[in-house]
Design an enzyme around this catalytic site. Structure first.
Site, PDB file in Angstrom:
ATOM      1  CE  LYS A  27      22.202  27.244  43.753  1.00  0.00           C
ATOM      2  NZ  LYS A  27      21.085  26.295  43.729  1.00  0.00           N
ATOM      3  CB  SER A  47      21.009  30.815  38.382  1.00  0.00           C
ATOM      4  OG  SER A  47      19.815  31.521  38.135  1.00  0.00           O
ATOM      5  CG  HIS A  97      24.842  29.443  40.427  1.00  0.00           C
ATOM      6  ND1 HIS A  97      24.546  28.120  40.209  1.00  0.00           N
ATOM      7  CD2 HIS A  97      23.653  30.051  40.702  1.00  0.00           C
ATOM      8  CE1 HIS A  97      23.242  27.932  40.322  1.00  0.00           C
ATOM      9  NE2 HIS A  97      22.671  29.098  40.623  1.00  0.00           N
TER      10      HIS A  97
HETATM   11  C1  LIG Z   1      21.208  32.522  42.197  1.00  0.00           C
HETATM   12  C2  LIG Z   1      20.532  31.649  43.203  1.00  0.00           C
HETATM   13  N1  LIG Z   1      20.267  32.147  44.411  1.00  0.00           N
HETATM   14  C3  LIG Z   1      19.680  31.406  45.360  1.00  0.00           C
HETATM   15  C4  LIG Z   1      19.300  30.112  45.130  1.00  0.00           C
HETATM   16  C5  LIG Z   1      18.631  29.331  46.199  1.00  0.00           C
HETATM   17  O1  LIG Z   1      19.558  28.516  46.851  1.00  0.00           O
HETATM   18  P1  LIG Z   1      19.093  27.140  47.530  1.00  0.00           P
HETATM   19  O2  LIG Z   1      18.888  26.156  46.418  1.00  0.00           O
HETATM   20  O3  LIG Z   1      20.213  26.808  48.446  1.00  0.00           O
HETATM   21  O4  LIG Z   1      17.814  27.433  48.246  1.00  0.00           O
HETATM   22  C6  LIG Z   1      19.560  29.534  43.881  1.00  0.00           C
HETATM   23  C7  LIG Z   1      19.164  28.135  43.606  1.00  0.00           C
HETATM   24  O5  LIG Z   1      18.814  27.728  42.565  1.00  0.00           O
HETATM   25  C8  LIG Z   1      20.184  30.331  42.891  1.00  0.00           C
HETATM   26  O6  LIG Z   1      20.419  29.828  41.665  1.00  0.00           O
END
Ligand SMILES: Cc1ncc(COP(=O)(O)O)c(C=O)c1O
Length: 379
Positions: free
Chosen positions: A233, A174, A202
């Site tokens: 996202k 991310s 992502h």
């Molecule tokens: C790699 C990754 N996993 C999980 C999440 C969490 O997802 P959510 O924003 O839907 O809670 C994010 C959010 O930033 C993320 O970047």
């Protein structure tokens, strides 16, 4: 406990955080407290958060079913739209089933403890997202952190495990935008008889010719692969999910605590998710082509500024070094009408602070030109 003093310490280290209230839609152009900015800080990669069809689906569901879901999924909170969305997510990921959670974070902190016991050996990439780290902290297995995307190190760690391994990795990382070497990872995990838990927050909607994510990008399908994703996202909404075989999904439905003990997503959020998936099916190729062109354009411009850039995903870390420098660069960008927040600890190490630039299909080449001009001035 003196929180005033602790706050002061955070302030002195440049780590006090503030929120920036947006008073517009989440587009390429946003307004924050009445001031216009070009937004390079959102994960709304395909621009679906503000799309008409998505809004209309949510509005219609509010009219038909109201807003709140009233209870957790195992009580009266499951609406038929949850089940429809789960079936469509399973179709997207080409799995037998899928299970929705209130968010991607909730999916990770619920699924990882449910999938492991004292005998599970958890192997986790050192750059995994905080929600994976937190899920692993709640799990009972023994944990080994392996160097980032290092398949040899992963294979060596797997070879030492007698018990089944649970390998945990982001698909697209991310904060760096690079992609996990999925093909090699799957081969290694299959050989060991373990499970690969892939957080494709992502990658979903962005990678692969049909937007199925990192697995489609590499042409990988495996019974050892369990895929996590989020609607927050590229799908422009809210809600996390796990996609996999019927049995593992049924097991999570009975054991994942963030599924069991948290109120279900509102039906309008599910309706919006379904509408976003319909757009992905219909127009995803066109939106990804547009995004891809912008990513290449930005990468060339960043390289011209002497920066390293990979257009594989819409996430571009612009390294700024220390906390102080990063906060200054971010403030100077803001002064020039560019919104790109400083990414600091605990998200990244103190010496690896960065402006995380993310592109969406809604950006125009002129927005990228402006970003490059301003970066050239402030870096
Ligand atoms: C790699 C990754 N996993 C999980 C999440 C969490 O997802 P959510 O924003 O839907 O809670 C994010 C959010 O930033 C993320 O970047």
């Amino acid at each position: 406990m003196d929180f005033g003093k602790r706050l002061q310490e955070l302030e002195e280290r440049g780590l006090r955080r503030e929120t920036w209230p947006v008073d517009s839609c989440q587009g390429a152009l946003i307004s924050i407290q009445g001031r216009p900015f070009i937004n390079f800080a959102s994960n709304n990669y395909l621009g679906l958060a503000q799309r008409g069809e998505v809004r209309e689906a949510a509005e219609q569901a509010i009219r038909d079913f109201g807003w709140g879901s009233g209870a957790s999924r195992l009580m009266s909170g499951t609406h038929r739209l949850h089940e429809e969305l789960e079936a469509r997510l399973a179709t997207l990921k080409r799995t037998e089933a899928a299970l929705l959670f209130p968010s991607g974070y909730a999916a990770n902190v619920g699924a990882l403890p449910a999938l492991s016991d004292e005998r599970t050996r958890i192997l986790s990439d050192e750059l995994n997202h905080a929600s994976l780290i937190d899920g692993i902290r709640l799990a009972r297995g023994e944990v080994t952190i392996y160097p980032h995307a290092d398949t040899e190190a992963l294979e060596a760690a797997l070879a030492q495990q007698e018990d089944k391994a649970l390998v945990v990795s982001d698909g697209v990382f991310s904060m760096d935008g690079d992609v996990a070497p999925l093909r090699e990872m799957v081969t290694a995990v299959e050989r060991q008889g373990g499970v690969l838990y892939l957080d494709d927050a992502h990658g979903t909607g962005v990678l692969g010719t049909e937007g199925r994510g990192t697995s489609e990008h590499f042409g990988v399908s495996s019974a050892s692969l369990l895929q996590m994703g989020t609607l927050s996202k590229a799908l422009g909404g809210i809600g996390g999910f796990i996609a996999g075989d019927r049995d593992v999904i049924a097991y999570l439905r009975s054991r994942a605590r963030s599924f069991i003990f948290s109120t279900a997503l509102p039906a309008p959020a599910c309706a919006a998710g379904i509408a976003a998936l319909e757009i992905l099916e219909r127009e995803g190729g066109h939106l990804r082509d547009r995004l891809d062109r912008l990513c290449r354009y930005l990468a060339v411009g960043l390289e011209r500024l002497g920066l390293v850039a990979d257009p594989m995903t819409p996430i571009f870390p612009v390294h700024a070094g220390s906390v102080e420098r990063c906060v200054r660069v971010s403030a100077e960008l803001r002064n020039q009408g560019i919104f790109g927040p400083a990414i600091r600890p605990p998200t990244v190490p103190a010496e690896a602070c960065r402006i995380r630039i993310s592109l969406t299909a809604d950006h125009e080449a002129s927005h990228v030109d402006r970003l490059l001009d301003v970066l050239g001035m402030v870096l």
